[in-house]
Design an enzyme around this catalytic site. Structure first.
Site, PDB file in Angstrom:
ATOM      1  CB  SER A  90      10.611  -2.920  -5.098  1.00  0.00           C
ATOM      2  OG  SER A  90      10.462  -1.884  -4.134  1.00  0.00           O
ATOM      3  CB  ALA A  91       7.886  -8.274  -6.228  1.00  0.00           C
ATOM      4  CB  THR A 103      -0.898   0.062   1.146  1.00  0.00           C
ATOM      5  OG1 THR A 103      -0.153   0.095   2.491  1.00  0.00           O
ATOM      6  CG2 THR A 103      -1.667  -1.172   1.280  1.00  0.00           C
ATOM      7  CG  PHE A 104       5.415   3.404   0.078  1.00  0.00           C
ATOM      8  CD1 PHE A 104       5.345   4.135   1.333  1.00  0.00           C
ATOM      9  CD2 PHE A 104       6.358   3.510  -0.605  1.00  0.00           C
ATOM     10  CE1 PHE A 104       6.041   5.387   1.202  1.00  0.00           C
ATOM     11  CE2 PHE A 104       7.085   4.745  -0.614  1.00  0.00           C
ATOM     12  CZ  PHE A 104       7.070   5.713   0.369  1.00  0.00           C
ATOM     13  CB  ALA A 105       0.660   5.775  -2.555  1.00  0.00           C
ATOM     14  CG  HIS A 122       9.678   0.292   7.791  1.00  0.00           C
ATOM     15  ND1 HIS A 122       8.431   1.127   7.716  1.00  0.00           N
ATOM     16  CD2 HIS A 122      10.081   0.124   6.713  1.00  0.00           C
ATOM     17  CE1 HIS A 122       8.436   1.285   6.546  1.00  0.00           C
ATOM     18  NE2 HIS A 122       9.404   0.452   5.902  1.00  0.00           N
ATOM     19  CG  ASP A 150       3.295  -4.783   3.776  1.00  0.00           C
ATOM     20  OD1 ASP A 150       4.239  -5.152   4.550  1.00  0.00           O
ATOM     21  OD2 ASP A 150       3.984  -3.461   3.456  1.00  0.00           O
ATOM     22  CB  SER A 155      11.453  -4.719   7.227  1.00  0.00           C
ATOM     23  OG  SER A 155      11.315  -4.302   5.803  1.00  0.00           O
ATOM     24  CE1 TYR A 189       5.652   1.955   3.829  1.00  0.00           C
ATOM     25  CE2 TYR A 189       3.785   0.384   3.489  1.00  0.00           C
ATOM     26  CZ  TYR A 189       5.304   0.682   3.445  1.00  0.00           C
ATOM     27  OH  TYR A 189       6.102  -0.364   3.039  1.00  0.00           O
ATOM     28  CE  LYS A 209       6.321  -3.274   6.076  1.00  0.00           C
ATOM     29  NZ  LYS A 209       5.400  -2.467   5.258  1.00  0.00           N
TER      30      LYS A 209
END
Length: 324
Positions: A218-219, A24-26, A118, A51, A167, A56, A85
């Site tokens: 970042s897959a 969900t990071f934007a 995190h 996640d 992480s 975020y 996180k």
């Protein structure tokens, strides 16, 4: 990890984590309402692992999306696996629980399924996410990561989170925790950048040997956020080899990049705010790459990192000075 029968992996603490998650990071220009909408779409198409993170700054919206999907009967709370996180400004042991409680308050949830550290690098505590000095340099803090971990163990005992993990840790930092005297719970997972250009094979091997699940962010390459990622970074989704493999299977390059991780035993996060692509990403379950495909994709590795976290390069716990 049994892809055919189960879409979850059993963690070392006995809890189950769905192997395909929704990230969900934007960046700032994406309206928060869009994050909420995308999260609802993700749940509708079948994602159960969501996640997010304190950093975020979207947990009100994500929480609202989860609660709406519970209220309308699409899912029960226990069907969902939600990760938050603890950011670097909360790594002092006395602040860890406060960070998690802030997230729970924003989410309006009683517990999270997973709470992870995190970043291993502690920063000056306070309301600023990246506290900087007069020269614009991030102000670091000295905290023993093992003390942070102990505080996180207490959050698990208090029922605020079901599982705990880390992480952006390298294998030496994982060892610090694994070898900690009086360790009560080991990290269930290590969430790191991982994709065909940075396939993390050595870290993955190390994690598997310790029963730690590797979770890939970042897959699909990266959202190319200008603050975090340099503009001349290679476009993973434009890679000719991946395009060829995708075409052969009549799939998208994104689906191939996600499927690659699933088949090597990596839990993978897929992030998109586009309804069509969210649906496509969940279809990574619907096909299989051949051993030859897997080998060819392995060959793309160039140890290229999109997110280098340069702000922390002088920190004693900067994770990327080690090979893995």
């Amino acid at each position: 990890m049994d892809l055919k029968h189960s879409r979850s992996v059993k963690l070392s603490d006995g809890n189950f984590m769905p192997i395909l998650g929704f990230g969900t990071f934007a960046s700032e220009e994406v309206p928060k309402s869009k994050v909420a909408e995308a999260t609802k779409v993700a749940i509708d198409v079948g994602f159960r692992h969501i996640d997010s993170a304190y950093f975020y700054q979207n947990e009100e919206e994500v929480g609202q999306a989860l609660r709406e999907k519970i209220a309308d009967g699409t899912v029960k709370r226990e069907d969902l696996f939600y990760t938050t996180k603890v950011w670097g400004t909360f790594l002092r042991p006395e602040l860890v629980r406060q960070s998690l409680e802030r997230s729970l308050k924003k989410l309006k949830l009683d517990y999270v399924d997973l709470c992870i550290i995190h970043v291993p690098m502690a920063m000056k505590p306070g309301e600023e996410l990246l506290p900087k000095d007069a020269n614009g340099k991030v102000i670091s803090d000295t905290v023993d990561i093992c003390d942070t971990w102990e505080a996180l163990e207490k959050c698990k005992d208090a029922g605020l989170t079901k599982s705990i993990g880390v992480s952006n840790f390298n294998h030496k930092q994982l060892k610090l925790i694994l070898n900690k005297p009086g360790l009560k719970y080991k990290p269930t997972c290590n969430q790191v950048e991982c994709h065909p250009y940075l396939n993390q094979s050595k870290l993955l091997e190390f994690c598997k040997s310790k029963d730690i699940v590797l979770v890939a962010y970042s897959a699909l390459g990266s959202h190319r956020h200008p603050d975090w990622v340099s503009s001349d970074s290679p476009h993973l989704l434009e890679d000719p080899l991946l395009k060829t493999i995708a075409k052969k299977h009549n799939r998208t390059v994104g689906q191939v990049a996600l499927r690659y991780q699933l088949q090597r035993g990596v839990v993978v996060l897929a992030k998109s705010f586009n309804e069509k692509r969210i649906k496509e990403n969940f279809q990574a379950f619907d096909f299989e790459l051949t051993p030859e495909d897997m080998k060819a994709i392995d060959g793309l590795n160039r140890n290229f990192r999109y997110t280098k976290m340069e702000f922390g390069v002088d920190h004693p716990y900067y994770p990327y000075s080690e090979e893995y």
